[in-house]
Motif scaffolding. Sequence first.
Motif, PDB file in Angstrom:
ATOM      1  N   LEU A   7       0.853  -1.189   0.000  1.00 26.89           N
ATOM      2  CA  LEU A   7       0.000   0.000   0.000  1.00 26.89           C
ATOM      3  C   LEU A   7       0.886   1.235   0.000  1.00 26.89           C
ATOM      4  O   LEU A   7       1.722   1.412   0.885  1.00 26.89           O
ATOM      5  CB  LEU A   7      -0.915   0.013   1.227  1.00 26.89           C
ATOM      6  CG  LEU A   7      -1.825   1.232   1.352  1.00 26.89           C
ATOM      7  CD1 LEU A   7      -2.884   1.253   0.259  1.00 26.89           C
ATOM      8  CD2 LEU A   7      -2.494   1.278   2.726  1.00 26.89           C
ATOM      9  N   LEU A 182      -9.578   4.034  -6.613  1.00 30.19           N
ATOM     10  CA  LEU A 182     -10.921   4.451  -6.185  1.00 30.19           C
ATOM     11  C   LEU A 182     -11.697   5.096  -7.333  1.00 30.19           C
ATOM     12  O   LEU A 182     -12.764   5.680  -7.115  1.00 30.19           O
ATOM     13  CB  LEU A 182     -10.815   5.414  -4.995  1.00 30.19           C
ATOM     14  CG  LEU A 182      -9.986   4.884  -3.809  1.00 30.19           C
ATOM     15  CD1 LEU A 182      -9.929   5.913  -2.688  1.00 30.19           C
ATOM     16  CD2 LEU A 182     -10.535   3.553  -3.300  1.00 30.19           C
ATOM     17  N   ALA A 205     -13.657   2.874   0.587  1.00 24.68           N
ATOM     18  CA  ALA A 205     -12.258   2.902   0.139  1.00 24.68           C
ATOM     19  C   ALA A 205     -11.485   1.711   0.691  1.00 24.68           C
ATOM     20  O   ALA A 205     -10.710   1.062  -0.031  1.00 24.68           O
ATOM     21  CB  ALA A 205     -11.594   4.209   0.560  1.00 24.68           C
ATOM     22  N   GLU A 206     -11.691   1.405   1.959  1.00 26.49           N
ATOM     23  CA  GLU A 206     -10.998   0.261   2.567  1.00 26.49           C
ATOM     24  C   GLU A 206     -11.365  -1.043   1.865  1.00 26.49           C
ATOM     25  O   GLU A 206     -10.515  -1.914   1.653  1.00 26.49           O
ATOM     26  CB  GLU A 206     -11.337   0.168   4.056  1.00 26.49           C
ATOM     27  CG  GLU A 206     -10.658   1.235   4.915  1.00 26.49           C
ATOM     28  CD  GLU A 206     -11.184   1.231   6.339  1.00 26.49           C
ATOM     29  OE1 GLU A 206     -10.846   0.288   7.086  1.00 26.49           O
ATOM     30  OE2 GLU A 206     -11.940   2.161   6.706  1.00 26.49           O
ATOM     31  N   LEU A 209      -9.596  -1.119  -1.621  1.00 30.26           N
ATOM     32  CA  LEU A 209      -8.150  -1.339  -1.484  1.00 30.26           C
ATOM     33  C   LEU A 209      -7.867  -2.772  -1.039  1.00 30.26           C
ATOM     34  O   LEU A 209      -6.926  -3.415  -1.548  1.00 30.26           O
ATOM     35  CB  LEU A 209      -7.558  -0.334  -0.490  1.00 30.26           C
ATOM     36  CG  LEU A 209      -7.680   1.148  -0.901  1.00 30.26           C
ATOM     37  CD1 LEU A 209      -7.125   2.054   0.192  1.00 30.26           C
ATOM     38  CD2 LEU A 209      -6.991   1.420  -2.228  1.00 30.26           C
ATOM     39  N   PRO A 221      -3.508   4.589  -3.609  1.00 32.61           N
ATOM     40  CA  PRO A 221      -4.562   5.601  -3.528  1.00 32.61           C
ATOM     41  C   PRO A 221      -3.986   6.970  -3.175  1.00 32.61           C
ATOM     42  O   PRO A 221      -2.920   7.065  -2.560  1.00 32.61           O
ATOM     43  CB  PRO A 221      -5.463   5.079  -2.410  1.00 32.61           C
ATOM     44  CG  PRO A 221      -4.533   4.286  -1.539  1.00 32.61           C
ATOM     45  CD  PRO A 221      -3.574   3.639  -2.488  1.00 32.61           C
ATOM     46  N   SER A 223      -4.827  10.693  -1.297  1.00 33.56           N
ATOM     47  CA  SER A 223      -5.724  11.410  -0.395  1.00 33.56           C
ATOM     48  C   SER A 223      -4.971  12.563   0.247  1.00 33.56           C
ATOM     49  O   SER A 223      -3.753  12.503   0.424  1.00 33.56           O
ATOM     50  CB  SER A 223      -6.270  10.480   0.690  1.00 33.56           C
ATOM     51  OG  SER A 223      -7.165  11.189   1.528  1.00 33.56           O
ATOM     52  N   ASN A 228      -8.621   9.942   6.091  1.00 32.31           N
ATOM     53  CA  ASN A 228      -8.668   8.994   4.975  1.00 32.31           C
ATOM     54  C   ASN A 228      -7.356   8.239   4.820  1.00 32.31           C
ATOM     55  O   ASN A 228      -7.347   7.040   4.520  1.00 32.31           O
ATOM     56  CB  ASN A 228      -9.007   9.725   3.671  1.00 32.31           C
ATOM     57  CG  ASN A 228     -10.426  10.257   3.639  1.00 32.31           C
ATOM     58  OD1 ASN A 228     -11.265   9.845   4.434  1.00 32.31           O
ATOM     59  ND2 ASN A 228     -10.706  11.180   2.744  1.00 32.31           N
ATOM     60  N   ASN A 232      -7.316   4.243   5.137  1.00 36.94           N
ATOM     61  CA  ASN A 232      -6.800   3.457   4.015  1.00 36.94           C
ATOM     62  C   ASN A 232      -5.759   2.441   4.472  1.00 36.94           C
ATOM     63  O   ASN A 232      -5.673   1.332   3.926  1.00 36.94           O
ATOM     64  CB  ASN A 232      -6.187   4.373   2.952  1.00 36.94           C
ATOM     65  CG  ASN A 232      -7.232   5.140   2.152  1.00 36.94           C
ATOM     66  OD1 ASN A 232      -8.425   4.877   2.271  1.00 36.94           O
ATOM     67  ND2 ASN A 232      -6.789   6.081   1.344  1.00 36.94           N
ATOM     68  N   SER A 235      -6.799  -1.169   5.355  1.00 37.40           N
ATOM     69  CA  SER A 235      -7.130  -2.144   4.310  1.00 37.40           C
ATOM     70  C   SER A 235      -6.119  -3.287   4.244  1.00 37.40           C
ATOM     71  O   SER A 235      -6.439  -4.379   3.771  1.00 37.40           O
ATOM     72  CB  SER A 235      -7.220  -1.454   2.947  1.00 37.40           C
ATOM     73  OG  SER A 235      -5.964  -0.897   2.585  1.00 37.40           O
TER      74      SER A 235
END
Length: 267
Positions: A7, A182, A205-206, A209, A221, A223, A228, A232, A235
């Motif tokens: 991530l 997203l 979003a979670e 992802l 992602p 943000s 957020n 995130n 996730s």
Amino acid sequence: MRNIPSLGMGTFRLQGDIAYKAVKTALETGYSHIDTAQIYGNEAEIGQAIADTGMARDDLFLTTKVWLDNLGEDTFIPSVEDSLRKLKVQSVDLLLIHWPDVTGKVAMETYLQQLVKSQRQGLTKAIGVSNFTITQLDQAIQILGEDTIMTNQIEVHPYLQNRRVIEHCKAKGILVTGYMPLAVGKVMQDKVLQSIAATHNVTVAEIVLAWQLQQGLITIPSSTKRENLLSNLNSVDLVLEDCEMVQISMLERGDRIANPEFSPEWD
């Protein structure tokens, strides 16, 4: 060669002080993977944010991408050196060709050789590509050999799942990094995704992802909000049921967002 954290934080469309604050916040909240590009125009702000957090260089995975205008033999290496100056680092962890040149102005062999040269000169630890089709990926492998390309960064979200390219990359031992996960916010209003999110008591979003991560993809992602960025991160530990993965797979509708006039002929 380091693994790419699964991530990361994407920085497309983040400019000036907004880019600086967003990246600084991301690093402070636990992100260790930042993705940028020459054309984003934010490498300097990102470099300053990294410097101001005092984060150890070895704890950060940093990616940038060479723009189409810089693919030529005379411009490639100087452009990478300029990126490094802006980012305030001696090398990036991953350097990508941002888009293949479909005009024929610069031969793929030329810019891929420059990419390898960047690696040999210590300007980057690993190399890869972005927005390459199956045919272009095979051509790149033929030029560079196997086990050279670390990743192919492509658009992936529930409405454009890019399965053929993903499967081809996996067969070739190439990681897939999904950008625009997203769908520039479109997923937030999706009833199927809202229902799954409610079941897990998490954000849409979670869910999206986690869906990408559960496929073995890397996702980046973007943000600007601390809450957020924090959610995130959750996730990574979220596990979706097989039936939920199937539900999301059925949302495919070929909705490509990144499709400029210089795009290749997509798979």
